[in-house]
Scaffold this active site. Structure first.
Site, PDB file in Angstrom:
ATOM      1  N   ARG A  43       0.821  -1.225   0.000  1.00 55.09           N
ATOM      2  CA  ARG A  43       0.000   0.000   0.000  1.00 55.09           C
ATOM      3  C   ARG A  43       0.846   1.263   0.000  1.00 55.09           C
ATOM      4  O   ARG A  43       0.441   2.283  -0.576  1.00 55.09           O
ATOM      5  CB  ARG A  43      -0.934  -0.003   1.223  1.00 55.09           C
ATOM      6  CG  ARG A  43      -1.937   1.159   1.251  1.00 55.09           C
ATOM      7  CD  ARG A  43      -2.914   0.991   2.406  1.00 55.09           C
ATOM      8  NE  ARG A  43      -4.009   1.953   2.340  1.00 55.09           N
ATOM      9  CZ  ARG A  43      -4.144   3.003   3.146  1.00 55.09           C
ATOM     10  NH1 ARG A  43      -3.239   3.226   4.088  1.00 55.09           N
ATOM     11  NH2 ARG A  43      -5.176   3.821   3.029  1.00 55.09           N
ATOM     12  N   ILE A  69      -7.409   7.600  -1.221  1.00 56.63           N
ATOM     13  CA  ILE A  69      -7.230   6.149  -1.110  1.00 56.63           C
ATOM     14  C   ILE A  69      -7.939   5.739   0.174  1.00 56.63           C
ATOM     15  O   ILE A  69      -7.724   6.329   1.239  1.00 56.63           O
ATOM     16  CB  ILE A  69      -5.729   5.771  -1.097  1.00 56.63           C
ATOM     17  CG1 ILE A  69      -5.553   4.251  -0.943  1.00 56.63           C
ATOM     18  CG2 ILE A  69      -4.957   6.502  -0.031  1.00 56.63           C
ATOM     19  CD1 ILE A  69      -4.092   3.798  -1.091  1.00 56.63           C
ATOM     20  N   SER A  70      -8.834   4.772   0.082  1.00 56.49           N
ATOM     21  CA  SER A  70      -9.654   4.382   1.229  1.00 56.49           C
ATOM     22  C   SER A  70      -8.816   3.725   2.319  1.00 56.49           C
ATOM     23  O   SER A  70      -7.736   3.172   2.064  1.00 56.49           O
ATOM     24  CB  SER A  70     -10.749   3.401   0.786  1.00 56.49           C
ATOM     25  OG  SER A  70     -11.647   4.013  -0.103  1.00 56.49           O
ATOM     26  N   GLN A  71      -9.341   3.757   3.550  1.00 57.07           N
ATOM     27  CA  GLN A  71      -8.654   3.083   4.644  1.00 57.07           C
ATOM     28  C   GLN A  71      -8.621   1.581   4.373  1.00 57.07           C
ATOM     29  O   GLN A  71      -9.518   1.031   3.724  1.00 57.07           O
ATOM     30  CB  GLN A  71      -9.343   3.381   5.967  1.00 57.07           C
ATOM     31  CG  GLN A  71     -10.704   2.739   6.133  1.00 57.07           C
ATOM     32  CD  GLN A  71     -11.416   3.182   7.386  1.00 57.07           C
ATOM     33  OE1 GLN A  71     -12.235   4.080   7.346  1.00 57.07           O
ATOM     34  NE2 GLN A  71     -11.098   2.546   8.509  1.00 57.07           N
ATOM     35  N   PHE A 210     -17.420   8.527   1.357  1.00 60.75           N
ATOM     36  CA  PHE A 210     -16.634   8.510   0.129  1.00 60.75           C
ATOM     37  C   PHE A 210     -16.746   9.855  -0.582  1.00 60.75           C
ATOM     38  O   PHE A 210     -17.707  10.602  -0.360  1.00 60.75           O
ATOM     39  CB  PHE A 210     -17.136   7.402  -0.821  1.00 60.75           C
ATOM     40  CG  PHE A 210     -16.597   6.037  -0.515  1.00 60.75           C
ATOM     41  CD1 PHE A 210     -15.566   5.495  -1.278  1.00 60.75           C
ATOM     42  CD2 PHE A 210     -17.106   5.282   0.532  1.00 60.75           C
ATOM     43  CE1 PHE A 210     -15.065   4.233  -1.010  1.00 60.75           C
ATOM     44  CE2 PHE A 210     -16.615   4.018   0.808  1.00 60.75           C
ATOM     45  CZ  PHE A 210     -15.587   3.491   0.040  1.00 60.75           C
TER      46      PHE A 210
END
Length: 219
Positions: A43, A69-71, A210
């Protein structure tokens, strides 16, 4: 990998293993394919260089152009909700950094990803090629309309929130397939759509946050 020393890579690998154990398995994600992919994909390489030391924290990060960028937990959780098998073909809406794309590509036979921001598409595509992913296609387009010539899809994952689930995406869902999508404006929830023949069933899932979907859905 990517010019980093073996010592740095070992450090990041250990942080990934801890991330999966503490943030993902501990919160109930059990799919072995998802957990394996989350342990493998680096990541930190999908983050701006000044943020890489925080890559395995349980946080989203800005990647520019109003996108994030999502958790890690959300990436794993949404992927598990798709109930993917190795032979599946998947559509991703919102390539972004390419991290979710890589997770999907670790699991399924083919990933088709759409990004509306050309600069993000180029950046993600370049990195994914350097990481030797060959089972994916990325194009610049409005994700609202999907990618019908590549469908139907066993899974559709949407990484931006429209007010309502786009009908063109539901049409491209294969029989037995699932779509996972954040829906809403002031408040958002993950929604999971299941296709059974001509019937579509919807389940509301957890509350999320989001970035809004752009393109047709915002007009």
């Amino acid at each position: 990998m990517m010019g980093l020393s073996s010592g740095a890579e070992d450090k990041y690998r250990l942080e990934r293993i801890a991330m999966v154990r503490k943030q993902i398995e501990a919160r109930g994600v059990k799919d072995s394919l998802v957990l394996q992919a989350m342990r493998k994909v680096p990541r930190h390489l999908f983050l701006p260089s000044d943020q890489q030391r925080y890559a395995y924290d349980d946080s989203p990060f800005s990647i520019g152009y109003g996108q994030t960028i999502s958790q890690p937990f959300i990436v794993a959780y949404m992927t598990e909700l798709l109930n993917l098998q190795k032979h599946h073909r998947v559509l991703e809406i919102g390539t972004g950094s390419g991290y979710q794309t890589a997770i999907l590509a670790e699991i399924v036979e083919e990933v088709n990803s759409i990004e509306i921001v050309p600069e993000l598409k180029e950046r993600a595509e370049s990195l994914l090629k350097e990481l030797a992913y060959t089972n994916l296609n990325i194009r610049v387009s409005d994700g609202y309309y999907g990618w019908p010539e590549k469908g139907p899809f066993d899974g559709i994952l949407v990484a931006a929130a429209p007010a309502l689930a786009p009908e063109p995406l539901l049409v491209q869902l294969a029989d037995g397939g699932r779509m996972v999508i954040p829906v809403g404006e002031s408040s958002q929830y993950l929604e999971v759509y299941f296709r059974d023949g001509d019937q579509i069933r919807k389940e509301q899932n957890i509350s999320v946050r989001f970035v809004p979907m752009t393109g047709k859905t915002r007009m």
